[in-house]
Write an enzyme that holds these catalytic residues in place. Structure first.
Site, PDB file in Angstrom:
ATOM      1  N   SER A  99      24.926  -3.248  -0.166  1.00 13.04           N
ATOM      2  CA  SER A  99      25.759  -4.209  -0.872  1.00 13.04           C
ATOM      3  C   SER A  99      25.351  -4.256  -2.349  1.00 13.04           C
ATOM      4  O   SER A  99      25.331  -3.224  -3.021  1.00 13.04           O
ATOM      5  CB  SER A  99      25.652  -5.578  -0.190  1.00 13.04           C
ATOM      6  OG  SER A  99      26.611  -6.480  -0.676  1.00 13.04           O
ATOM      7  N   ARG A 114      28.981 -20.695   0.710  1.00  9.99           N
ATOM      8  CA  ARG A 114      28.436 -19.845   1.759  1.00  9.99           C
ATOM      9  C   ARG A 114      29.436 -19.639   2.888  1.00  9.99           C
ATOM     10  O   ARG A 114      29.528 -18.540   3.467  1.00  9.99           O
ATOM     11  CB  ARG A 114      27.159 -20.458   2.317  1.00  9.99           C
ATOM     12  CG  ARG A 114      26.448 -19.594   3.353  1.00  9.99           C
ATOM     13  CD  ARG A 114      26.078 -18.251   2.781  1.00  9.99           C
ATOM     14  NE  ARG A 114      25.247 -17.467   3.683  1.00  9.99           N
ATOM     15  CZ  ARG A 114      24.858 -16.221   3.458  1.00  9.99           C
ATOM     16  NH1 ARG A 114      25.228 -15.626   2.328  1.00  9.99           N
ATOM     17  NH2 ARG A 114      24.106 -15.571   4.323  1.00  9.99           N
ATOM     18  N   ASP A 159      34.337  -2.886   7.282  1.00 13.97           N
ATOM     19  CA  ASP A 159      33.885  -3.623   6.093  1.00 13.97           C
ATOM     20  C   ASP A 159      35.049  -3.738   5.127  1.00 13.97           C
ATOM     21  O   ASP A 159      35.405  -2.797   4.436  1.00 13.97           O
ATOM     22  CB  ASP A 159      32.710  -2.889   5.449  1.00 13.97           C
ATOM     23  CG  ASP A 159      32.139  -3.613   4.236  1.00 13.97           C
ATOM     24  OD1 ASP A 159      32.691  -4.660   3.840  1.00 13.97           O
ATOM     25  OD2 ASP A 159      31.125  -3.117   3.695  1.00 13.97           O
ATOM     26  N   HIS A 197      31.129  -6.241   6.882  1.00 17.08           N
ATOM     27  CA  HIS A 197      30.137  -5.934   5.857  1.00 17.08           C
ATOM     28  C   HIS A 197      28.718  -6.101   6.390  1.00 17.08           C
ATOM     29  O   HIS A 197      27.808  -5.357   6.006  1.00 17.08           O
ATOM     30  CB  HIS A 197      30.363  -6.848   4.649  1.00 17.08           C
ATOM     31  CG  HIS A 197      29.497  -6.517   3.467  1.00 17.08           C
ATOM     32  ND1 HIS A 197      29.497  -5.277   2.870  1.00 17.08           N
ATOM     33  CD2 HIS A 197      28.596  -7.273   2.784  1.00 17.08           C
ATOM     34  CE1 HIS A 197      28.645  -5.275   1.855  1.00 17.08           C
ATOM     35  NE2 HIS A 197      28.079  -6.462   1.792  1.00 17.08           N
ATOM     36  N   ASP A 198      28.517  -7.054   7.272  1.00 12.67           N
ATOM     37  CA  ASP A 198      27.185  -7.303   7.826  1.00 12.67           C
ATOM     38  C   ASP A 198      26.668  -6.155   8.689  1.00 12.67           C
ATOM     39  O   ASP A 198      25.506  -6.166   9.108  1.00 12.67           O
ATOM     40  CB  ASP A 198      27.185  -8.594   8.661  1.00 12.67           C
ATOM     41  CG  ASP A 198      26.928  -9.824   7.811  1.00 12.67           C
ATOM     42  OD1 ASP A 198      26.687  -9.670   6.597  1.00 12.67           O
ATOM     43  OD2 ASP A 198      26.980 -10.943   8.357  1.00 12.67           O
TER      44      ASP A 198
END
Length: 382
Positions: A157, A227, A322, A355-356
């Site tokens: 990232s 968040r 992602d 993405h994680d």
């Protein structure tokens, strides 16, 4: 946590604070007369200092990438799945360095640290930082550690952006750059997500123009919302559906606006926990560094021209679901590297976690990563 740790863990680790007295000039035109960087290291530096690997962290990351700070820790460092004995970044072979970047809130100089010229917290007076500034500070860290050239600079990232920047700014100081789930620049949609997060923070009545410490407040609600927005974008629709579906916390609708669905409860929990551990000014700073990153900007948008100085080899990894930093962005990077006649290996990993996924050890990801790092190790005699 039991009195023993996993055999593939780096074990108990302790961070160290390294102080720098030499001023550092920043891209924004300001400078820091002195600063601290908090660092963790794993493994042993060989006699030639040739087996060092730098880990660059993402937006909410920090220096604690692997191992445990105590036997009571419930979770290891944020990239423990990839760093340790027998793992892709094998600490039996590599000396691994991970730091909390300038502007961070986990011990390195940043908005929540003391400004030596005033004796008060920097707060919003801490300078805006760029990826190039981080790389400059990391090069000074390498000097301090006696590392002339990294075997590899590795990051996912925002960390991947730093690895790319390293290859451009200090081309002779790294042999390999490993860029995972990253991009050569943010899309307009990504910048938009960051702006929503910043607005959530700055519109919190407890923000006080970033001087919340002076008012003995914290913009918890703003950080929580920021968040929550971010967390949604880090997961894929399929991953959220598999994890939560449309499950209710209880068996019937309450006909109100409290958290009735499991996913609502999860997001609130994640947001509340984050708001207690992360500094709001740092969040603003980190997202702006993401926005500004664009090494092709000074070359009329031609990334292949920007890549001209690079001497290292690249490994680029992306993940199929992602949508924050999509495979198309990685392919854009790879195509530019090929056009610039650089050596590059690329793999798109089929993984459902969005993405994680770069934090989750799936077989194809682990195998590709391990195979490449094995080659790096052989090159440097590790």
């Amino acid at each position: 946590m039991p009195d023993s740790l996993p055999t593939d863990s780096v074990g108990l680790v302790s961070p160290q604070t390294i102080h720098f007295d030499t001023p550092i000039e920043l891209a924004c035109g300001q400078s820091l007369d002195s600063y601290d960087l908090v660092v963790e290291t794993y493994g042993t530096l060989n006699a030639e200092a040739s087996n060092a690997v730098l880990i660059c962290h993402a937006l909410s990351g920090h220096h604690h990438a692997a191992g445990y700070h105590s036997y009571d820790d419930k979770k290891p460092g944020w990239w423990d799945s990839c760093i340790g004995p027998g793992k892709p970044i094998d600490t039996n072979r590599f000396f691994v360095v991970c730091l909390n970047n300038l502007g961070g809130c986990h011990g390195s100089s940043g908005p929540s640290s003391i400004n030596p010229s005033t004796g008060k917290l920097y707060g919003p007076d801490f300078p805006v930082i760029t990826v190039a500034d981080w790389v400059k500070s990391q090069a000074r860290l390498a000097d301090r550690l006696g590392i002339q050239q990294w075997a590899a600079v590795v990051g996912g990232s925002l960390g991947g952006m730093q690895a790319l920047q390293w290859s451009l700014d200090y081309p002779d100081r790294l042999r390999h750059a490993v860029i995972v789930a990253s991009t050569p620049r943010l899309t307009a949609q990504n910048i938009a997500f960051n702006e929503v997060a910043r607005q959530a923070i700055t519109s919190d009545t407890d923000f006080h123009d970033g001087r919340y410490d002076e008012e003995s407040t914290l913009p918890r609600r703003g950080l929580m919302l920021a968040r929550m927005v971010g967390h949604i974008t880090y997961l894929s629709d399929a991953a959220m559906g598999e994890k939560f579906g449309r499950e209710l916390r209880e068996e019937a609708f309450k006909f109100g606006y409290d958290a009735e669905f499991q996913v609502e409860s999860y997001l609130r929990y994640q947001g509340e926990r984050f708001s207690e551990s992360f500094d709001a000014n740092t969040y603003l700073l980190m997202t702006r560094a993401l926005d500004y990153f664009d090494p092709a900007y000074e070359f009329g948008g031609d990334l292949s021209k920007a890549l001209a100085p690079a001497q290292c080899e690249y490994l680029v990894l992306s993940f199929s679901t992602d949508w924050r930093f999509s495979p198309a962005r990685s392919e854009e990077m790879v195509n530019a590297m090929i056009s610039a006649r650089k050596k590059v290996s690329y793999a798109e990993i089929d993984a459902p976690w969005g993405h994680d996924a770069f934090l989750i050890p799936t077989p194809r990801y682990t195998n590709a990563f391990t195979a490449y790092m094995d080659r790096v190790a052989r090159e440097v005699g590790a």
